[in-house]
Scaffold this motif. Structure first.
Motif, PDB file in Angstrom:
ATOM      1  N   ASN A  38       0.712  -1.244  -0.013  1.00 54.29           N
ATOM      2  CA  ASN A  38      -0.132  -0.024   0.337  1.00 54.29           C
ATOM      3  C   ASN A  38       0.579   1.437   0.340  1.00 54.29           C
ATOM      4  OD1 ASN A  38      -1.839  -1.131   0.093  1.00 54.29           O
ATOM      5  ND2 ASN A  38      -1.822  -1.911   2.469  1.00 54.29           N
ATOM      6  N   ILE A  39       1.551   1.135  -1.029  1.00 53.63           N
ATOM      7  CA  ILE A  39       2.629   2.433  -0.660  1.00 53.63           C
ATOM      8  C   ILE A  39       2.752   2.676  -2.158  1.00 53.63           C
ATOM      9  CG2 ILE A  39       5.733   3.534  -1.130  1.00 53.63           C
ATOM     10  CD1 ILE A  39       4.739   1.860   1.713  1.00 53.63           C
ATOM     11  N   GLU A  40       2.316   4.292  -2.572  1.00 52.55           N
ATOM     12  CA  GLU A  40       1.337   4.939  -3.771  1.00 52.55           C
ATOM     13  C   GLU A  40       2.750   6.098  -4.311  1.00 52.55           C
ATOM     14  OE1 GLU A  40      -1.906   6.069  -3.235  1.00 52.55           O
ATOM     15  OE2 GLU A  40      -3.228   5.074  -3.296  1.00 52.55           O
ATOM     16  N   LEU A  41       3.116   6.158  -5.160  1.00 50.46           N
ATOM     17  CA  LEU A  41       4.535   7.041  -6.133  1.00 50.46           C
ATOM     18  C   LEU A  41       3.058   7.779  -6.374  1.00 50.46           C
ATOM     19  CD1 LEU A  41       7.416   7.534  -7.261  1.00 50.46           C
ATOM     20  CD2 LEU A  41       6.404   6.083  -8.908  1.00 50.46           C
ATOM     21  N   HIS A  42       4.123   8.969  -6.232  1.00 45.78           N
ATOM     22  CA  HIS A  42       3.229  10.282  -6.438  1.00 45.78           C
ATOM     23  C   HIS A  42       4.564  10.766  -7.601  1.00 45.78           C
ATOM     24  CE1 HIS A  42      -0.542  10.723  -4.150  1.00 45.78           C
ATOM     25  NE2 HIS A  42      -0.458   8.768  -3.991  1.00 45.78           N
ATOM     26  N   ILE A  43       4.503  11.613  -8.596  1.00 48.54           N
ATOM     27  CA  ILE A  43       5.017  12.380  -9.303  1.00 48.54           C
ATOM     28  C   ILE A  43       4.266  13.362  -9.657  1.00 48.54           C
ATOM     29  CG2 ILE A  43       6.142  10.272 -10.005  1.00 48.54           C
ATOM     30  CD1 ILE A  43       4.849  10.362 -13.203  1.00 48.54           C
ATOM     31  N   ASN A  44       5.739  14.759  -9.930  1.00 47.22           N
ATOM     32  CA  ASN A  44       4.649  15.956 -10.284  1.00 47.22           C
ATOM     33  C   ASN A  44       6.346  15.832 -11.323  1.00 47.22           C
ATOM     34  OD1 ASN A  44       3.671  18.018 -10.982  1.00 47.22           O
ATOM     35  ND2 ASN A  44       3.493  19.279  -9.304  1.00 47.22           N
ATOM     36  N   SER A  45       6.188  17.051 -12.059  1.00 47.93           N
ATOM     37  CA  SER A  45       7.218  18.169 -12.845  1.00 47.93           C
ATOM     38  C   SER A  45       6.231  19.523 -12.518  1.00 47.93           C
ATOM     39  CB  SER A  45       7.468  18.654 -13.811  1.00 47.93           C
ATOM     40  OG  SER A  45       8.896  18.995 -14.746  1.00 47.93           O
ATOM     41  N   ILE A  46       7.703  20.186 -11.756  1.00 49.69           N
ATOM     42  CA  ILE A  46       8.043  21.732 -11.139  1.00 49.69           C
ATOM     43  C   ILE A  46       8.705  22.683 -11.866  1.00 49.69           C
ATOM     44  CG2 ILE A  46       6.993  21.078  -8.654  1.00 49.69           C
ATOM     45  CD1 ILE A  46      10.030  21.398  -7.864  1.00 49.69           C
ATOM     46  N   GLY A  47       8.639  22.124 -13.592  1.00 50.08           N
ATOM     47  CA  GLY A  47       9.297  22.782 -14.031  1.00 50.08           C
ATOM     48  C   GLY A  47      11.004  22.920 -14.190  1.00 50.08           C
ATOM     49  N   CYS A  48      11.405  24.397 -14.937  1.00 47.42           N
ATOM     50  CA  CYS A  48      12.808  25.017 -14.756  1.00 47.42           C
ATOM     51  C   CYS A  48      12.805  26.013 -14.575  1.00 47.42           C
ATOM     52  CB  CYS A  48      13.338  24.896 -16.171  1.00 47.42           C
ATOM     53  SG  CYS A  48      12.388  25.569 -17.582  1.00 47.42           S
ATOM     54  N   PRO A  49      13.686  26.970 -14.010  1.00 46.17           N
ATOM     55  CA  PRO A  49      13.228  28.237 -14.076  1.00 46.17           C
ATOM     56  C   PRO A  49      13.026  29.463 -15.088  1.00 46.17           C
ATOM     57  CG  PRO A  49      15.469  27.541 -13.842  1.00 46.17           C
ATOM     58  CD  PRO A  49      14.592  26.895 -13.933  1.00 46.17           C
ATOM     59  N   ALA A  50      12.814  29.099 -16.463  1.00 50.05           N
ATOM     60  CA  ALA A  50      12.026  29.765 -17.568  1.00 50.05           C
ATOM     61  C   ALA A  50      10.545  29.891 -17.041  1.00 50.05           C
ATOM     62  CB  ALA A  50      12.243  29.384 -18.304  1.00 50.05           C
TER      63      ALA A  50
ATOM     64  N   ARG B 279       9.074  28.334 -14.730  1.00 57.49           N
ATOM     65  CA  ARG B 279       7.917  28.342 -13.303  1.00 57.49           C
ATOM     66  C   ARG B 279       8.728  30.081 -12.856  1.00 57.49           C
ATOM     67  NH1 ARG B 279      12.109  24.689 -10.607  1.00 57.49           N
ATOM     68  NH2 ARG B 279      13.066  25.857  -9.843  1.00 57.49           N
ATOM     69  N   ALA B 280       8.737  30.894 -14.359  1.00 58.07           N
ATOM     70  CA  ALA B 280       8.796  32.180 -13.541  1.00 58.07           C
ATOM     71  C   ALA B 280       7.349  32.777 -13.830  1.00 58.07           C
ATOM     72  CB  ALA B 280       9.319  33.498 -14.256  1.00 58.07           C
ATOM     73  N   LYS B 281       6.508  31.621 -15.286  1.00 55.91           N
ATOM     74  CA  LYS B 281       5.404  32.098 -15.083  1.00 55.91           C
ATOM     75  C   LYS B 281       4.502  31.694 -14.246  1.00 55.91           C
ATOM     76  CE  LYS B 281       6.498  32.264 -20.111  1.00 55.91           C
ATOM     77  NZ  LYS B 281       6.582  31.781 -22.052  1.00 55.91           N
ATOM     78  N   TYR B 282       4.492  30.626 -13.705  1.00 60.31           N
ATOM     79  CA  TYR B 282       4.247  29.982 -13.340  1.00 60.31           C
ATOM     80  C   TYR B 282       3.959  30.605 -11.406  1.00 60.31           C
ATOM     81  CZ  TYR B 282       1.777  26.351  -9.970  1.00 60.31           C
ATOM     82  OH  TYR B 282       1.206  25.849  -8.920  1.00 60.31           O
ATOM     83  N   HIS B 283       4.622  31.448 -11.079  1.00 65.01           N
ATOM     84  CA  HIS B 283       4.987  32.784  -9.817  1.00 65.01           C
ATOM     85  C   HIS B 283       4.103  33.385 -10.636  1.00 65.01           C
ATOM     86  CE1 HIS B 283       9.291  31.141  -8.151  1.00 65.01           C
ATOM     87  NE2 HIS B 283       8.245  29.855  -8.272  1.00 65.01           N
ATOM     88  N   GLU B 284       4.296  34.170 -11.643  1.00 69.40           N
ATOM     89  CA  GLU B 284       2.938  35.118 -12.096  1.00 69.40           C
ATOM     90  C   GLU B 284       1.552  34.589 -12.108  1.00 69.40           C
ATOM     91  OE1 GLU B 284       4.132  36.640 -16.084  1.00 69.40           O
ATOM     92  OE2 GLU B 284       5.686  37.158 -15.054  1.00 69.40           O
ATOM     93  N   ALA B 285       0.894  33.687 -12.207  1.00 73.90           N
ATOM     94  CA  ALA B 285       0.224  32.836 -12.055  1.00 73.90           C
ATOM     95  C   ALA B 285      -0.296  32.835 -10.927  1.00 73.90           C
ATOM     96  CB  ALA B 285      -0.065  31.421 -12.863  1.00 73.90           C
ATOM     97  N   LEU B 286       0.398  31.908  -9.668  1.00 74.09           N
ATOM     98  CA  LEU B 286       0.168  32.287  -8.510  1.00 74.09           C
ATOM     99  C   LEU B 286       0.010  33.530  -7.736  1.00 74.09           C
ATOM    100  CD1 LEU B 286       2.534  28.937  -7.598  1.00 74.09           C
ATOM    101  CD2 LEU B 286       0.235  28.926  -7.485  1.00 74.09           C
TER     102      LEU B 286
ATOM    103  N   TYR C 171       2.023  25.152 -16.505  1.00 73.49           N
ATOM    104  CA  TYR C 171       2.599  25.941 -17.075  1.00 73.49           C
ATOM    105  C   TYR C 171       4.418  26.004 -18.027  1.00 73.49           C
ATOM    106  CZ  TYR C 171       0.094  29.157 -15.216  1.00 73.49           C
ATOM    107  OH  TYR C 171      -1.953  30.086 -15.162  1.00 73.49           O
ATOM    108  N   LEU C 172       4.140  24.532 -18.129  1.00 68.75           N
ATOM    109  CA  LEU C 172       5.612  23.725 -18.939  1.00 68.75           C
ATOM    110  C   LEU C 172       6.410  24.218 -19.606  1.00 68.75           C
ATOM    111  CD1 LEU C 172       5.571  19.974 -17.147  1.00 68.75           C
ATOM    112  CD2 LEU C 172       6.544  21.867 -15.919  1.00 68.75           C
ATOM    113  N   CYS C 173       7.322  24.462 -19.597  1.00 64.77           N
ATOM    114  CA  CYS C 173       7.825  24.840 -21.493  1.00 64.77           C
ATOM    115  C   CYS C 173       8.000  23.039 -21.976  1.00 64.77           C
ATOM    116  CB  CYS C 173       9.080  25.851 -21.213  1.00 64.77           C
ATOM    117  SG  CYS C 173      10.509  24.854 -20.424  1.00 64.77           S
TER     118      CYS C 173
END
Length: 444
Positions: free
Chosen positions: A159-171, A173-180, A227-229
């Motif tokens: 009962n161990i689950e793998l969760h994954i995500n991508s938080i992108g690169c600085p480029a 992520r800058a657009k994502y920061h603006e949206a946040l 927002y990923l490039c």
């Protein structure tokens, strides 16, 4: 009698009766990492404080609230709150990144964070961690995730689950920061004081806030995957394909950002719901900018940390098997000084060959000695007295069956004992897997 000095709050003692559990996890983690080509690295428990300020991030809870820092003359040192920064510093300082890439290292360490102690969260805790430096490929991400899963599978965790995500690169992520910022700004007055500060400096940290009120506000926040490039999106898609090909199940979880600032692109966690709120037993990801940030050449890298205390909590909860604790192979019960001296001689002889041998050190009577031998789980016992010394032979008793064998007390004693000992071990081999390794669980 009252104990005046106790261990610090948020720390634990590991007693001899429990150490075999730790040895099980460490052995499997070490062997698995080595089978993937990783070598062990050992590095200091404390580092210059600037290392963690530059790597972990000044807006993280770790730096703002949790580090143990001391001033030694004019230099600030910090007990390591995590392993990656110190490991990368060691790799840089010792020139490992000038050698063949990728460089692969693992470590088993203690870490220190000033947190509110609870189950699975201590102020001194232990980690198995590893780092791979040199490869930008999502295949490296899949390799590291596969290694973590292999350890968990070998420990037979369920009962161990793998969760994954991508938080992108600085480029991207800058657009994502603006949206946040645009999303959270209307709720600014409702945020905790820490998140108000994070909103300006690093809005992604708001997604990692533990405040129930802030988590409620964040539930409809923009998702980084939107927002990923192109490069980061392609990296993530390939990772998913590689995991699919490897038969590794996963859940895409856009809320995973990890608690440290150095992460880029892939982040992942192995999560259980069986130990309460502290359900992440392994977490990691990619940090392509960290090595350059610490003064090296641009070198992509990734890794993970696996909390040993949390693994053990889950294993105990699921009644997993452990390597059996080492027990006494033979106990010599003695009567008189000459018998004691003979027991000392035979014990020394057996210990030369790696046997766990004991004799009485408490001046007990024979009955009390045999009771002690039974209590410590001695596999064999031998009583030595005047008659045995005069005859030059004694009875070797196998405690489980009660079977006795008379053997000579001469220079061939070890060889004779070894033959009897291994015949007993061979009789106990598991017919299914033919293993001499003994395991123990609560139901065994």
């Amino acid at each position: 009698m009252a104990i005046n000095i106790k261990r610090p709050n948020g720390t634990e003692d590991v007693l001899p009766r429990d150490i075999h559990k730790w040895h099980t996890v460490e052995k499997i983690a070490r062997e698995t990492a080595e089978s993937f080509g990783f070598g062990e690295l050992r590095f200091p428990t404390f580092e210059n404080t600037d290392l963690f300020l530059r790597s972990v991030g000044e807006t993280t809870d770790v730096v703002q609230k949790e580090m143990y820092t001391v001033m030694a003359k004019e230099t600030k040192f910090t007990l390591r709150p995590e392993g990656t920064a110190g490991a990368i510093r060691a790799m840089l300082q010792n020139g490992l990144l000038n050698e063949a890439l990728p460089q692969r290292i693992f470590y088993i360490i203690s870490c220190f964070r000033h947190e509110r102690p609870q189950a699975g969260r201590l102020r001194e805790f232990h980690q198995f961690g590893l780092e791979m430096a040199g490869s930008p490929s999502p295949a490296a991400d899949a390799e590291v995730i596969s290694l973590a899963k292999k350890i968990l599978d070998r420990l037979e965790l369920k009962n161990i689950e793998l969760h994954i995500n991508s938080i992108g690169c600085p480029a991207c992520r800058a657009k994502y920061h603006e949206a946040l910022r645009a999303y959270f700004e209307p709720h600014k007055d409702e945020l905790c004081d820490t998140c108000k500060e994070r909103l300006a400096k690093n809005p992604m940290r708001l997604l990692d806030c533990k405040s129930p009120e802030d988590r409620e506000i964040a539930k409809d926040a923009p998702v980084i995957l939107d927002y990923l490039c192109d490069e980061c999106s392609d990296h993530f898609e390939k990772l998913k394909r590689y995991l699919d090909n490897a038969g590794i199940d996963y859940t895409i979880d856009p809320k995973i950002v990890r608690g440290l600032d150095y992460y880029t692109k892939t982040v992942f966690e192995f999560i259980t719901t069986e130990i309460g709120a502290q359900g992440t037993v392994c977490g990691g990801g990619r940090y392509d900018g960290l090595i350059e940030q610490l003064g090296g050449q641009h070198t992509p890298a990734l890794g993970f940390g696996m909390g040993l205390e949390r693994l053990l909590l889950v294993m105990d909860k699921q009644n997993c098997d452990y390597l059996a604790p080492k027990k006494c192979d033979i106990y010599f019960a003695t009567m008189g000084d000459e018998a004691l001296e003979k027991a000392m001689s035979l014990t020394a002889q057996l210990r030369e060959y790696g046997y766990f041998a004991e004799y009485d050190l408490m001046g007990r009577g024979l009955k009390a000695q045999m009771k002690y031998a039974n209590k410590i789980g001695a596999a064999f016992t031998m009583v030595l007295g005047d008659n045995e010394l005069a005859d030059g032979k004694a009875k070797l008793k196998e405690m489980e069956s009660g079977e006795e064998t008379v053997i000579n007390l001469d220079d061939k004693f070890e060889a004779t004992f070894e033959e009897i000992y291994f015949n007993k071990m061979l009789d106990g081999i598991d017919d299914e897997n033919g293993s001499l390794f003994a395991f123990t669980g609560e139901d065994k």
